[in-house]
Design a protein around this motif. Structure first.
Motif, PDB file in Angstrom:
ATOM      1  N   ARG A   1       1.089  -1.122  -0.006  1.00 48.53           N
ATOM      2  CA  ARG A   1      -0.355  -0.327   0.061  1.00 48.53           C
ATOM      3  C   ARG A   1       1.101   1.743  -0.013  1.00 48.53           C
ATOM      4  N   LEU A   2       0.713   1.775  -0.835  1.00 46.69           N
ATOM      5  CA  LEU A   2       1.391   4.094  -0.672  1.00 46.69           C
ATOM      6  C   LEU A   2       0.290   4.912  -0.225  1.00 46.69           C
ATOM      7  N   ASP A   3       0.259   5.511   0.734  1.00 43.89           N
ATOM      8  CA  ASP A   3      -0.259   6.051   1.857  1.00 43.89           C
ATOM      9  C   ASP A   3       0.002   7.699   0.871  1.00 43.89           C
ATOM     10  N   TYR A   4      -0.113   7.608   0.192  1.00 39.68           N
ATOM     11  CA  TYR A   4       0.202   9.057  -0.804  1.00 39.68           C
ATOM     12  C   TYR A   4      -0.195   9.798  -0.273  1.00 39.68           C
ATOM     13  N   GLY A   5      -0.932  10.567   0.080  1.00 43.17           N
ATOM     14  CA  GLY A   5      -1.408  11.293   1.057  1.00 43.17           C
ATOM     15  C   GLY A   5      -0.793  12.311   1.655  1.00 43.17           C
ATOM     16  N   ALA A   6       0.252  11.059   2.294  1.00 39.70           N
ATOM     17  CA  ALA A   6       1.396  11.616   3.165  1.00 39.70           C
ATOM     18  C   ALA A   6       2.322  11.265   2.392  1.00 39.70           C
TER      19      ALA A   6
ATOM     20  N   GLY B   1       5.320  12.657  -0.870  1.00 39.69           N
ATOM     21  CA  GLY B   1       5.896  13.432  -1.758  1.00 39.69           C
ATOM     22  C   GLY B   1       4.593  15.217  -1.466  1.00 39.69           C
ATOM     23  N   ARG B   2       3.671  15.544  -2.035  1.00 34.63           N
ATOM     24  CA  ARG B   2       3.595  16.799  -1.085  1.00 34.63           C
ATOM     25  C   ARG B   2       2.793  17.054  -0.571  1.00 34.63           C
ATOM     26  N   GLY B   3       1.878  15.602   0.041  1.00 34.29           N
ATOM     27  CA  GLY B   3       1.141  15.461   1.037  1.00 34.29           C
ATOM     28  C   GLY B   3      -0.170  15.758   0.382  1.00 34.29           C
ATOM     29  N   GLU B   4      -0.331  15.263  -0.304  1.00 33.69           N
ATOM     30  CA  GLU B   4      -1.993  16.292  -1.472  1.00 33.69           C
ATOM     31  C   GLU B   4      -2.883  14.922  -1.544  1.00 33.69           C
ATOM     32  N   ARG B   5      -4.457  14.567  -1.397  1.00 30.16           N
ATOM     33  CA  ARG B   5      -4.960  13.711  -1.244  1.00 30.16           C
ATOM     34  C   ARG B   5      -6.296  13.897  -2.448  1.00 30.16           C
ATOM     35  N   HIS B   6      -7.290  13.050  -2.828  1.00 30.45           N
ATOM     36  CA  HIS B   6      -8.112  13.230  -3.622  1.00 30.45           C
ATOM     37  C   HIS B   6      -9.357  13.387  -3.495  1.00 30.45           C
ATOM     38  N   THR B   7      -9.857  14.028  -3.903  1.00 33.46           N
ATOM     39  CA  THR B   7     -11.104  14.065  -3.583  1.00 33.46           C
ATOM     40  C   THR B   7     -11.941  13.548  -4.261  1.00 33.46           C
TER      41      THR B   7
ATOM     42  N   ARG C   1      11.786   5.455  -1.279  1.00 31.14           N
ATOM     43  CA  ARG C   1      10.949   6.616  -0.710  1.00 31.14           C
ATOM     44  C   ARG C   1      11.023   7.601  -1.962  1.00 31.14           C
ATOM     45  N   SER C   2      11.832   7.814  -2.133  1.00 31.26           N
ATOM     46  CA  SER C   2      12.280   8.527  -3.123  1.00 31.26           C
ATOM     47  C   SER C   2      11.223   8.537  -4.568  1.00 31.26           C
ATOM     48  N   TRP C   3      10.876   7.201  -5.410  1.00 35.33           N
ATOM     49  CA  TRP C   3       9.904   6.514  -6.212  1.00 35.33           C
ATOM     50  C   TRP C   3       8.510   6.869  -5.456  1.00 35.33           C
ATOM     51  N   GLN C   4       8.417   6.655  -4.346  1.00 31.69           N
ATOM     52  CA  GLN C   4       7.100   6.602  -3.399  1.00 31.69           C
ATOM     53  C   GLN C   4       7.023   8.571  -3.802  1.00 31.69           C
ATOM     54  N   ASP C   5       7.584   9.066  -3.611  1.00 27.31           N
ATOM     55  CA  ASP C   5       7.441  10.740  -3.049  1.00 27.31           C
ATOM     56  C   ASP C   5       7.403  10.810  -4.433  1.00 27.31           C
ATOM     57  N   TRP C   6       7.390  10.842  -5.982  1.00 24.43           N
ATOM     58  CA  TRP C   6       7.415  11.673  -6.919  1.00 24.43           C
ATOM     59  C   TRP C   6       6.506  10.722  -7.206  1.00 24.43           C
TER      60      TRP C   6
END
Ligand code: RFL
Length: 403
Positions: A96-101, A103-109, A390-395
């Motif tokens: 799982r990737l908690d992508y909201g946490a 990169g820029r910490g942004e989430r979808h709506t 982690r850097s791939w995940q942030d990207w």
């Protein structure tokens, strides 16, 4: 001609004629109308058809900021849900990737596109905006001259026309704006990803609390929540296959297999209420301005749904175009209009790049034998990097939610 019936009606007029009442046309209409610009939206379909067309669901953080900026997101905040996790499943396990946490910490709506279109339309009409439903634009004429016009077929079948200062082509990939472009000055960059998806809407609650991407040797499968009662699923299918050859049993069996439901938990099943086959294609038109005719949304660029960018680009471009038109029409400043095409193309190509990356992450390379072992190994390695680095995940997070 003496018959009065055959005398064409005098053209109607508006400073800006907007073709299409999708996200691009309606955001543009709302912004122009709020700024006091005289505009009209011409829409081929009926209001009911426009408000029930099921398509996108994942709105980027920037899209919500744009809608907020113009007071267009009130219902979206009330009924949409924030979402920030995705899960990948493959022969190498799941992660799982908690992508909201990241990169820029942004989430979808998560908010269905037809609900957004319904809101935008209601706000525009309540504010006194003009829309002509059932009015099909046939062609844009004289875009290079001082007073372009649009010929239309009215709801009752009669011909009609509009004169405008500017025309905004927001009528999608098959619209009149694209058809009216001078072939000698427009370049179309087209890419067929060679992959098709059976897109499904199931009357069933989501089966996992994440966007699910399953890579399987039988093909890709996807899971995306829409509302607590409705879930979108995708199944990679043969190019040219008919959606009707898939029985409901076959759909659920195939989804369960590819999403590895036996290992990771059963799917919550329900009636399939919508199905359509989508060929994954992308294209970009350059430039996006032809005299007084401007393209926005799918009319400007089509993007494969693999990265959920199309509606988001449509909203972004509509805001840029609205600003530029307002500057020109209200303040006599044409700078924004001159920059519009290049500004949008920079966003479009970044989105195309990420969408292409996602297509390659989720599918074996297309080919007569279902792709090559070389490409398949690359895909596995890419997934492994995303899992470990982690850097791939942030990207990934930055590009997945960002625009
Ligand atoms: P639209 O929404 O197609 O609206 C165009 C409007 O123009 C009208 N029209 C005409 N009107 C007058 N005269 C003519 N000649 C006309 N020809 C057409 C049409 O009736 C229509 O009302 O274009 P717009 O505004 O540019 O918006 C683009 C988005 O709709 C599209 O990019 C997205 O739906 C793409 N997409 C997704 N985008 C996201 O950002 N996030 C997602 O999660 C997402 N999921 C998806 C998607 C697209 C999908 N399909 C159908 C390919 C999922 C799917 C399955």
């Amino acid at each position: 001609m003496t018959d009065r019936q055959s005398v064409p009606a005098a053209p109607e007029t508006a400073d800006v004629v907007i073709l299409g009442a999708g996200p691009a046309g309606l955001v543009l209409g709302n912004l122009l109308h709020a700024a006091g610009v005289d505009c009209v939206v011409l829409e081929r379909a009926t209001r009911t058809q426009v408000q029930t067309r099921s398509r996108a669901g994942f709105l980027a953080a920037n899209t919500v900021r744009i809608l907020d900026r113009h007071g267009l997101a009130e219902r979206l905040h009330r009924h949409g849900r924030e979402h920030g996790v995705c899960e990948f499943r493959s022969e190498d396990g799941r992660f799982r990737l908690d992508y909201g946490a990241l990169g820029r910490g942004e989430r979808h709506t998560v908010y269905p596109q037809h609900a957004l279109v319904t809101d935008l339309l209601a706000q525009y009409l309540d504010a006194g905006g003009r829309v002509r439903f059932g009015t099909e634009a046939l062609a844009v004429h004289g875009a290079d001259g001082p007073r372009p016009s649009v010929t239309v077929r009215e709801a009752d079948g009669r011909p009609g026309s509009w004169r405008a200062g500017y025309v905004a082509g927001c009528d999608g990939r098959h619209g009149a704006a694209r058809r009216s472009l001078p072939p000698s000055t427009v370049r179309r960059h087209h890419h067929d990803h060679g992959v098709s998806w059976l897109g499904l809407l199931a009357e069933a609650p989501p089966s996992l609390d994440a966007v699910g991407y399953a890579v399987h040797d039988r093909g890709f499968a996807g899971h995306m929540a829409r509302t607590p009662e409705v879930t979108r699923y995708y199944l990679q299918c043969e190019r040219g296959s008919s959606p009707d050859t898939w029985s409901e049993d076959r759909i659920w069996d195939e989804l369960a297999l590819r999403l590895r439901a036996r290992e990771y938990g059963p799917l919550r099943q329900g009636r399939i209420v919508h199905r359509a086959v989508v060929d994954l294609e992308s294209d970009v038109l350059e430039p996006l301005r032809h005299g007084a005719l401007f393209l926005a949304g799918d009319a400007a660029a089509l993007i494969s749904p693999a990265a959920a960018k199309g509606a988001n680009l449509a909203v972004l471009e509509a805001e840029l175009l609205a600003r530029a038109l307002i500057d020109d029409l209200r303040h006599g400043d044409a700078e924004g209009l001159a920059r519009y095409s290049a500004q949008c193309l920079a966003h479009i190509w970044r989105a195309q790049d990420f969408s292409q990356w996602m297509v390659q992450l989720l599918h074996a390379a297309p080919g007569p034998a279902g792709g090559s072992a070389f490409h398949d190994s690359l895909r596995r390695s890419r997934l492994a990097s995303l899992r470990a680095s982690r850097s791939w995940q942030d990207w990934f997070a930055e590009h997945y939610v960002g625009l």
